[in-house]
Write an enzyme that holds these catalytic residues in place. Structure first.
Site, mmCIF file in Angstrom:
data_model
loop_
_atom_site.group_PDB
_atom_site.id
_atom_site.type_symbol
_atom_site.label_atom_id
_atom_site.label_comp_id
_atom_site.label_asym_id
_atom_site.label_seq_id
_atom_site.Cartn_x
_atom_site.Cartn_y
_atom_site.Cartn_z
ATOM 1 N N TRP A 210 0.887 -1.156 0.000
ATOM 2 C CA TRP A 210 0.000 0.000 0.000
ATOM 3 C C TRP A 210 0.926 1.206 0.000
ATOM 4 O O TRP A 210 1.652 1.446 0.968
ATOM 5 C CB TRP A 210 -0.867 -0.036 1.254
ATOM 6 C CG TRP A 210 -1.952 0.976 1.311
ATOM 7 C CD1 TRP A 210 -3.086 1.005 0.553
ATOM 8 C CD2 TRP A 210 -2.040 2.094 2.211
ATOM 9 N NE1 TRP A 210 -3.865 2.074 0.922
ATOM 10 C CE2 TRP A 210 -3.253 2.751 1.934
ATOM 11 C CE3 TRP A 210 -1.229 2.594 3.217
ATOM 12 C CZ2 TRP A 210 -3.667 3.882 2.616
ATOM 13 C CZ3 TRP A 210 -1.637 3.720 3.900
ATOM 14 C CH2 TRP A 210 -2.847 4.356 3.602
ATOM 15 N N HIS B 55 -25.908 27.553 11.127
ATOM 16 C CA HIS B 55 -24.633 28.251 11.302
ATOM 17 C C HIS B 55 -23.675 27.985 10.137
ATOM 18 O O HIS B 55 -22.464 28.064 10.308
ATOM 19 C CB HIS B 55 -23.990 27.857 12.632
ATOM 20 C CG HIS B 55 -24.840 28.216 13.811
ATOM 21 N ND1 HIS B 55 -25.099 29.511 14.168
ATOM 22 C CD2 HIS B 55 -25.539 27.438 14.679
ATOM 23 C CE1 HIS B 55 -25.909 29.524 15.216
ATOM 24 N NE2 HIS B 55 -26.189 28.271 15.537
ATOM 25 N N LYS C 147 -19.454 6.259 6.012
ATOM 26 C CA LYS C 147 -19.718 5.065 5.183
ATOM 27 C C LYS C 147 -19.935 5.480 3.735
ATOM 28 O O LYS C 147 -19.403 4.872 2.824
ATOM 29 C CB LYS C 147 -20.969 4.305 5.647
ATOM 30 C CG LYS C 147 -20.888 3.488 6.908
ATOM 31 C CD LYS C 147 -20.036 2.258 6.832
ATOM 32 C CE LYS C 147 -18.606 2.527 7.104
ATOM 33 N NZ LYS C 147 -18.057 2.592 8.387
ATOM 34 N N GLY D 280 5.373 -0.974 7.292
ATOM 35 C CA GLY D 280 5.740 0.117 8.209
ATOM 36 C C GLY D 280 6.453 1.220 7.453
ATOM 37 O O GLY D 280 6.472 1.243 6.225
#
Ligand code: G6P
Length: 609
Positions: free
Chosen positions: A75, A505, A486, A100
Site C-alpha cells: 500500500w 450556522h 460510510k 511500516g
C-alpha cells in the site's frame, strides 16, 4: 495496508504464499510481489501492479518454484504504486519485504549511495535491504547482518528477509508493525496477520515488540530486543469460530451488515443476566479498577472514534462520569492535563492501528490510572498492552468499511457504561431498563434489516449526486457522522455530518435540490428540535431522506422520503439507526460501481502513521 507472508517448507511454497496474499487482500493494497529461492540457489521474483489476481496470472504464465519464499501486498507510502516500488526488494542475493515506515530513510539512502549502492525504487524499504547487504559483506551471516541493521532503523517495521545462500532459513523482525509465526509440521510460516496462514495452520506465535525470529522447516527461534532467546506461547485458534468467506452474499460488507443480529446476540451471551449486566463480563480485575475511576478519556480512529463519540453521551448521560473523546492522531501530539483517576479507553477493530497504539503507549507515561481496550482481535497489540480488555464478538471483519465491528463496539461500550454507572449515578432500575433494551436488540436489528428493499429504492436518488449532508442530534449525531463516513468511503460521494442544531450556522447555505439531506430521527426528547431543523431544509427546497420512528409523526411528501423504523428505546437507538445508513451507502456504492469491499486508497488496518 501492506501485508507479509513467508514460508519455509519441504514442499513448493508459491501456492501457499499466493493464497496468503489473497487472504490479506481485505487490508487494501495497490501492488503485489513474491520471491523464492530456486533449486539452483537463486532469488527469483515476480511483481505486479494492481490486484493479487494479476500476480497469479503472471505466475501461471511464468511459474516460480522454491521451498522458501516471501510475498507482499504493498500500500504505497513512499513512491507511487509501480513494479519497481513493489516488494520484495533486492540487494545482491538478499530479498526483503517490509511493512511500516522507515523515518530516517532519506539519510540512510544518502549514506548508502555514497557507498556505491544504486537505488531502483523510491521506497524507504530499499534502504533496509541495501543496509542488510552492506552488513552481510562484513559478517557473511544473515542473522548478524539483521542484528547490525536494526539499530540503524528509525520508525516502524515488520520485515521478512532471506539470502540465496541460506535457503534453509527465513528471518523476520518486528517493531511497531505486527508479525506472527505460523507453526506447521515440517514447515513454518510468517505473516503480518494470522488470517493469511489459516489454510496451512491454526497454531500461532505472536511476536512481541523488538523480537527477531529465525524460521526453519523443523523449528523456529525467537530472540527478544536484547537478542536473548525467548520462549513465546503458541496460541491455537478455534477454526470453527472464524469463517472468512462471503457465503451467498455479493460482498463481505453486505454479509457483515447482515451478521449483526447474530454477532450482537453472541456479544450479549454470557454477559447479560435477566436484569443485570453480569459483573464477570468485564473480567476479574475490572470491578476493582472501575470503582476508583472518576473520569474517562477515549481515544480511537475512524469508525471506532464514532463509537467513542456515542459512548460519551452514554457515559456522561447514563453513568454520570465525565468523558472526553479524541482521535488518536491528535491526542498523541497534544499537550493536556490528565485528571486524577482517569481511565484511558482505546477502541479498535483491529487492535493494531498505529495512532491508537501510540496513544496507548504514550498514555502509560502520563499518569492515567489504567487502560482498557474495546477490541475485536484477542491477539492484537492493543489487547496485549492494555490493563483491561473488553472483546467485541464481531468475528473477522473483511470489508474495509467497518459495520459489524462498530455495532458490537457500541454494545461493549454500553456494558462499560453500566459497569461505571454502578459506582456512580446509575440506579438498579436504570440498569434494568438498559438490560431489557439489550435483550430486545437482536430481534429489532433483524426487523430493521428487513427495510433493505425500501432503502435500496431510496438509494436511486443518490446515484447522480456529488454531495450529501447527514444530520442527527444527541447520540444520533455520531451516527450521522458514521453514516457520512460510510457513504464517502465506499461510494466516493462527498458527505458531511452536522449536529442538526448547527445547520443554520453554515451548512444551510449548501442546501438545494442537488444536496440530499439525510436525517436520523428516533422518537426521543430531541425529536421536536430535529423537526424544526428538518423544516429549515424543506423551506429551502432541500431533498430530505428521513429515517424515523413509526410514532415520530413524519409523512412522506414532495421533497421528503421517509423510512419508518421500529420503535426502540433511546439507549439502543444509536445501534438501530446505524443499520439503514450502512445499507444506504452499500446500495449507493453498488449503483456507482465502486469496489465496495476494497475502496480506493483505503486500508482495513492502518498500521503506519
Ligand atoms: C481504517 C479502517 C476503518 C477503521 C479505522 C480504525 O481507516 O478503514 O474502517 O475504522 O482504520 O481502525 P481500528 O482497527 O482501530 O478500528
Amino acid at each position: 495496508m501492506c501485508g507479509i507472508v513467508g514460508a519455509v517448507a519441504q514442499r513448493e511454497v508459491p501456492g501457499i504464499l499466493l493464497e496468503g496474499l489473497h487472504r490479506l487482500e481485505y487490508r487494501g493494497y495497490d501492488s503485489a510481489g513474491m520471491a523464492v529461492i530456486s533449486a539452483s540457489g537463486e532469488i527469483d521474483t515476480r511483481k505486479e501492479v494492481g490486484k493479487v489476481r494479476q500476480l497469479e496470472d503472471e505466475l501461471a504464465s511464468s511459474p516460480l518454484l522454491g521451498h522458501i519464499g516471501i510475498a507482499h501486498t504493498r500500500w504505497a507510502t513512499h513512491g507511487k504504486p509501480s513494479e519497481v516500488n513493489a516488494h520484495p526488494h533486492l540487494s545482491g542475493d538478499i530479498a526483503l519485504v517490509h511493512n511500516g515506515i522507515i523515518e530516517n530513510h532519506a539519510e540512510l539512502r544518502l549514506r548508502l549511495e555514497k557507498l556505491g549502492y544504486v537505488f531502483v525504487s523510491q521506497t524507504d524499504t530499499e534502504t533496509i535491504v541495501h543496509l542488510m547487504h552492506f552488513h552481510y559483506q562484513q559478517s557473511g551471516d544473515l542473522l548478524t547482518a539483521l542484528c547490525d541493521t536494526i539499530p540503524e532503523l528509525e520508525g516502524a517495521y515488520g520485515l521478512a528477509v532471506m539470502h540465496a545462500s541460506e535457503p534453509q532459513r527465513l528471518l523476520c523482525a518486528r517493531k511497531g508493525s505486527p508479525l506472527v509465526i505460523g507453526v506447521g509440521i515440517g514447515e513454518n510460516f510468517i505473516a503480518s496477520d494470522q488470517l493469511a496462514l489459516r489454510q496451512v495452520t491454526d497454531r500461532f506465535v505472536y511476536l512481541e515488540e523488538g523480537d527477531i525470529a529465525e524460521i526453519y522447516t523443523d523449528k523456529y527461534i525467537v530472540h527478544d530486543s536484547n537478542f536473548k532467546p525467548v520462549s513465546r506461547d503458541i496460541t491455537q485458534i478455534d477454526a470453527a469460530a472464524e469463517t472468512s468467506d462471503k457465503g451467498h452474499y455479493r460482498h463481505y460488507m453486505l454479509k457483515e451488515i447482515y451478521e449483526q443480529p447474530a454477532v450482537i446476540r453472541r456479544s450479549l451471551a454470557g454477559r447479560l443476566g435477566a436484569k443485570k449486566i453480569l459483573a464477570e463480563a468485564m473480567g476479574a480485575k475490572a470491578e476493582e479498577i472501575l470503582k476508583t475511576v472518576s473520569s474517562i478519556q477515549i481515544v480511537a480512529c475512524g469508525t471506532s472514534y464514532h463509537a467513542g463519540m456515542v459512548a460519551k453521551y452514554w457515559i456522561e448521560g447514563l453513568a454520570g462520569v465525565p468523558c472526553r473523546v479524541e482521535v488518536a492522531s491528535e491526542f498523541r501530539y497534544r499537550k493536556f492535563k490528565v485528571l486524577e483517576n482517569t481511565l484511558l479507553v482505546t477502541i479498535s477493530q483491529s487492535g493494531e492501528t498505529a495512532d491508537t497504539l501510540a496513544a496507548l503507549r504514550l498514555a502509560k507515561t502520563l499518569g492515567y490510572c489504567a487502560s482498557l481496550t474495546v477490541c475485536n482481535v484477542l491477539q492484537s497489540s492493543l489487547v496485549r498492552e492494555s490493563d483491561l480488555y473488553l472483546m467485541t464478538e464481531a468475528g473477522p471483519e473483511i470489508g474495509v468499511a467497518s459495520t459489524k465491528a462498530f455495532t458490537t463496539q457500541l454494545v461493549a461500550l454500553l456494558f462499560l457504561t453500566v459497569a461505571l454507572g454502578r459506582h456512580h449515578d446509575m440506579s438498579e432500575s436504570e440498569e434494568h431498563e438498559i438490560v431489557s433494551a439489550l435483550h430486545e436488540l437482536p430481534d429489532l436489528l433483524t426487523e430493521t434489516l428487513a427495510l433493505n428493499t425500501s432503502i435500496q429504492t431510496m438509494s436511486n436518488a443518490f446515484a447522480d449526486k456529488h454531495h450529501a449532508l447527514f444530520l442527527g442530534r444527541g447520540a444520533q449525531w455520531p451516527i450521522a457522522m458514521e453514516g457520512a463516513l460510510k457513504l464517502k468511503e465506499i461510494s466516493y460521494i462527498h458527505a458531511e455530518s452536522y449536529p442538526a442544531g448547527e445547520l443554520k450556522h453554515g451548512p444551510l447555505a449548501l442546501v438545494d435540490a442537488d444536496m440530499p439531506v439525510i436525517a436520523v430521527a428516533p422518537n426521543d426528547v430531541l425529536l421536536e428540535k430535529l423537526k424544526s431543523n428538518i423544516e429549515e431544509v424543506q423551506a429551502r427546497g432541500g431533498q430530505l431522506f428521513v429515517f424515523c420512528d413509526k410514532a415520530a409523526g413524519f409523512t412522506a411528501a414532495k421533497g421528503m422520503d421517509i423510512i419508518e423504523l421500529p420503535h426502540v428505546s433511546d439507549v439502543i437507538a444509536p445501534i438501530i439507526y446505524t443499520i439503514p445508513l450502512q445499507l444506504l451507502s452499500y446500495h449507493v456504492a453498488i449503483l456507482k460501481g465502486t469496489d465496495v469491499d476494497q475502496p480506493r486508497n483505503l486500508a482495513k488496518s492502518v498500521t503506519v502513521e
